[in-house]
Design an enzyme around this catalytic site. Structure first.
Site, mmCIF file in Angstrom:
data_model
loop_
_atom_site.group_PDB
_atom_site.id
_atom_site.type_symbol
_atom_site.label_atom_id
_atom_site.label_comp_id
_atom_site.label_asym_id
_atom_site.label_seq_id
_atom_site.Cartn_x
_atom_site.Cartn_y
_atom_site.Cartn_z
ATOM 1 N N SER A 258 30.952 -55.999 35.529
ATOM 2 C CA SER A 258 31.375 -54.218 35.835
ATOM 3 C C SER A 258 31.286 -54.720 33.752
ATOM 4 O O SER A 258 31.989 -55.351 32.840
ATOM 5 C CB SER A 258 32.602 -54.124 36.553
ATOM 6 O OG SER A 258 33.651 -54.059 35.959
ATOM 7 N N ASP A 259 31.093 -53.266 33.188
ATOM 8 C CA ASP A 259 31.626 -53.277 32.223
ATOM 9 C C ASP A 259 33.452 -52.404 32.430
ATOM 10 O O ASP A 259 33.154 -51.927 33.888
ATOM 11 C CB ASP A 259 30.796 -52.295 31.538
ATOM 12 C CG ASP A 259 31.046 -51.447 30.138
ATOM 13 O OD1 ASP A 259 32.128 -52.292 30.203
ATOM 14 O OD2 ASP A 259 30.455 -51.267 29.655
ATOM 15 N N TRP A 260 33.948 -51.730 31.883
ATOM 16 C CA TRP A 260 35.228 -52.873 31.931
ATOM 17 C C TRP A 260 35.375 -50.692 32.741
ATOM 18 O O TRP A 260 34.906 -49.664 31.639
ATOM 19 C CB TRP A 260 36.118 -52.522 30.208
ATOM 20 C CG TRP A 260 36.442 -54.113 30.542
ATOM 21 C CD1 TRP A 260 37.855 -54.732 29.845
ATOM 22 C CD2 TRP A 260 35.717 -55.142 30.202
ATOM 23 N NE1 TRP A 260 37.707 -56.302 29.880
ATOM 24 C CE2 TRP A 260 36.048 -56.070 30.317
ATOM 25 C CE3 TRP A 260 34.262 -55.331 30.589
ATOM 26 C CZ2 TRP A 260 36.078 -58.003 30.363
ATOM 27 C CZ3 TRP A 260 33.902 -56.257 31.124
ATOM 28 C CH2 TRP A 260 34.552 -57.817 30.367
#
Ligand code: BGC
Length: 737
Positions: A258-260
């Site tokens: 995932s992106d953060w």
């Protein structure tokens, strides 16, 4: 390592065979399956979510190491605190900064991509990172996007081809590339809330091909979901993007990260293809609302366990995620044969400089203002805040803590000699700072043998920076007036723009020489000075269209719904306090469709300031007319287009020969032409070389939405050979039968 050794020696004392997952002679798949079947359910849950800002657990009981990620994509980021977005203040993490990816794309040179990936991979390896968060592959849709500098330009073909060697070389060192941000993260403005709608043609022809190339040809071991939504679903758990396309159509076997903070739902994360959750909002120390340790509160931690226990979720999907994460670990840290790295070396600085020198673009050069040969000048006036400014700082997650960064003024002083360089700031970002008047600048400029202006953007908020788009196309801080005054005062003025984006150039006709100088990394000043002085002959070409005005860009032609998007109730989103999730959604429609960049300006006959693919040299190149190996082909066949290029000037140089193809007649609307090949050739004075391109039916196809397939229609196609998309040197036609 110690645990692993203990497990191995225990196995040998007890006479037990080496477990399959530790046996190098076995395939990765066998080892992963063996490890997986030894793991408890809790261990599987543990490895699919973070344990700190940039790491996730391994399986300590089995000696399987943790995953450690690092930004990306231009160097290895400084160490951050375990639980906070703050520097950890280590003293051993001063890295090499490589040029921003726009500069790499502007080199149009696959070799530059390879040496970039190798050196960057070695830096990651030395710092014990096994996932490098890059390269960024989002398409340059609007010059306002604050993150374009981390991407490879507006053309899917160029971006895809330029990503592959980088990925392959990073991974040869045993570090996974994590291509990002998949997909449609083409603006930073309200990046978590925009819900992108676009046609399947635009999706498949423009926004996906670079990712597909990275996955299928580059064989990237991981990919990062983006923050935005696509078709109503967040991209970190978007079924169509991750399950149907990435795994289903492209056969991706790596890990989806995932992106953060990009995960919003346990159910969707479980079902829609996410493997590893990072950055979900927590300080990591305090207890969450559920009374859990903050990392346990991640969507793919205790909430996922509870969800499975409630009988709603399928535990096999947890196995699938754990398998993908294990594969990532076995390809990297569990590979005992991977090479060692090296860090912040002179060799890496030299690589960084070479790439910078290959990517700098000479946009305009009237009256041979450039190069400014050292022997031809006694005094040069350098003007502009960016001449004396660190560009590796700022910009968001790609910021770097560097061992060295040579600024333009330092590079110029070193090359020309201190005594020949005078410096005036000329403009400033600091509103309280009082500078010289324009009159004083003009006087100094008139007295100088030559003037070099170094301005542009600076990676501050709204000036090429993550999470903030630019607010205007024009240059900030009154730079236009300074440039105009300098050009008026001294006809030997060169304007250098430092940026990752096109900017407005109202002084275009007045400035005799213009250079796009990008964010060049550790060796910025040296590379720039060598190009300006003629030690290096520039050979970069623009990886995007340099519009004259914003409205010349397709995305800025359909009102706010097309950029920056509108709230679901039709209101403009600025300054709204958004309370509920439904109101938060911002509709964003890519109404310009497949007509991005040069595809748009060519359709409407718009003359940009500088065309896609444009870039000059200190020498000249002559092209012979292109000839085709055959006049027709069938699907499955090939045609070779060939020509010779000759260096007809008085200095050695490199030229990027570009091949575009247009479909003369089609049942659907198509761009005038599209890039389908490029080669960079180096030629000594008087030397010529043959350049060949192979054309197959795949290069002729459009995405047919009804068939959900790529289709090449029979008929006539035109091959265009150019020094840029607007400087076509010859054409030829052939039939597809
Ligand atoms: C960015 C990513 C980056 C991550 C970790 C996010 O905000 O969008 O590109 O890799 O942070 O720093």
């Amino acid at each position: 390592m110690i645990v692993l050794g203990a497990i191995l020696s225990l196995a040998s004392c007890t006479g037990e065979k080496t477990p399959v997952y530790l046996d190098d002679s076995k395939s990765i798949e066998e080892r992963v399956e063996d490890a997986l079947q030894r793991m408890t359910f809790d261990e599987k849950i543990a490895i699919i979510h973070a344990q700190s800002k940039f790491s996730s657990p391994g399986v300590p009981r089995l000696g399987i190491p943790e995953v450690w990620c690092s930004d990306g994509p231009h160097g290895i980021r400084m160490e951050l605190l375990w639980d906070a977005w703050r520097a950890a203040d280590w003293t051993n993490d001063y890295c090499t900064a490589f040029p921003a990816l726009t500069c790499l794309a502007a080199s149009w040179d696959r070799e530059m991509s390879a040496i970039y990936g190798k050196a960057l991979g070695e830096e990651a390896r030395y710092r014990n990172k096994n996932v490098l968060l890059g390269p960024g592959l989002n398409i340059y849709r609007t010059p306002l996007n604050g993150r374009n500098f981390e991407y490879l330009g507006e053309d899917p073909y160029l971006a895809g081809k330029m990503s592959v060697p980088y990925i392959q070389e990073v991974q040869k060192v045993g570090v996974a590339a994590c291509v990002k941000h998949y997909a449609l993260n083409n603006q930073e403005y309200r990046r978590n809330d925009v819900d992108v709608k676009l046609s399947d043609r635009a999706l498949y022809e423009i926004y996906l091909p670079a990712f597909k190339e990275a996955v299928q040809v580059g064989k990237a071991w991981s990919i990062m979901g983006s923050y935005n939504l696509y078709d109503g679903q967040h991209c970190c758990h978007n079924k169509r993007l991750l399950v149907d396309i990435l795994r289903g159509e492209w056969g991706f076997d790596g890990a989806v990260v995932s992106d953060w903070g990009g995960v919003h739902s346990t159910e969707e994360a479980l079902n829609n293809g996410l493997d590893l959750e990072y950055g979900t909002w927590t300080n990591g120390l305090t207890l969450s609302e559920m009374g859990l340790d903050a990392y346990d509160a991640y969507h793919m931690a205790v909430p996922l366990k509870n969800y499975i226990a409630s009988g709603k979720g399928d535990a096999k999907l947890v196995d699938e995620k754990a398998r993908n994460v294990l594969r990532l670990i076995f390809r990297t840290t569990m590979n005992r044969n991977r090479p060692y790295g090296s860090f912040a070396t002179d060799e890496h600085a030299a690589v960084s400089r070479r790439i910078a020198e290959n990517g700098i673009v000479l946009l305009k050069n009237e009256n041979r203002v450039l190069p400014i040969k050292p022997e031809s000048v006694n005094n040069i006036l350098v003007v502009g805040e960016n001449a004396d400014y660190m560009m590796t700082v700022g910009g968001g997650s790609s910021e770097l803590k560097v061992k060295k960064e040579v600024s333009p003024i330092e590079g110029l002083r070193a090359l020309y000699g201190e005594e020949k360089i005078a410096y005036m700031k000329g403009y400033t970002q600091n509103e309280d700072e009082k500078l010289e008047s324009i009159e004083a600048l003009k006087c100094a400029a008139a007295e100088a043998d030559a003037v070099i202006f170094v301005g542009g953007l600076n990676k501050k908020h709204f000036q090429d920076c993550e999470s903030r788009d630019r607010k205007e196309f024009g240059l900030p801080y009154g730079q236009d007036a300074v440039i105009e005054a300098l050009c008026e005062a001294n006809p030997r003025t060169a304007v250098v723009i430092i940026s990752g984006n096109a900017v407005a150039t109202p002084w275009l006709d007045k400035a005799p020489a213009i250079v796009e100088g990008w964010y060049l990394g550790s060796e910025a000043g040296n590379a720039l000075a060598r190009v300006l002085s003629g030690e290096v002959n520039p050979s970069g070409k623009l990886p995007f269209t340099y519009y004259t005005k914003l409205e010349d860009c397709g995305a800025h032609n359909f009102g706010d719904i097309c950029y920056p998007g509108l709230l679901v109730n039709g209101e403009y989103p600025h300054f709204k306090r958004l309370k509920t999730d439904t109101v938060r959604r911002i509709n964003l429609e890519y109404k310009e469709d497949i007509f991005v960049g040069y595809r748009w300006v060519e359709k409407y006959n718009i003359k940009p300031a500088f065309a896609f693919g444009h870039g000059l040299s200190y020498t000249t190149f002559e092209y012979t007319p292109v000839s085709l190996s055959r006049s027709s082909m069938k699907e499955g066949g090939k045609i070779v287009a060939s020509l010779r290029v000759k260096n007809t000037g008085d200095v050695a140089g490199s030229e990027v020969v570009q091949l575009y193809i247009g479909d003369d007649e089609s049942s659907v609307v198509r761009p005038v032409k599209e890039l389908k090949g490029f080669e960079k050739v180096h030629l000594e004075v008087g030397e010529s070389a043959k350049v060949k391109f192979e054309i197959s039916a795949d290069d002729l196809k459009f995405f047919d939405e009804a068939k959900h397939d790529w289709v090449a229609e029979k008929g006539t196609f035109t091959v265009y050979i150019g020094a840029s998309s607007a400087d076509i040197r010859s054409t030829a036609k052939f039939e597809l039968r």
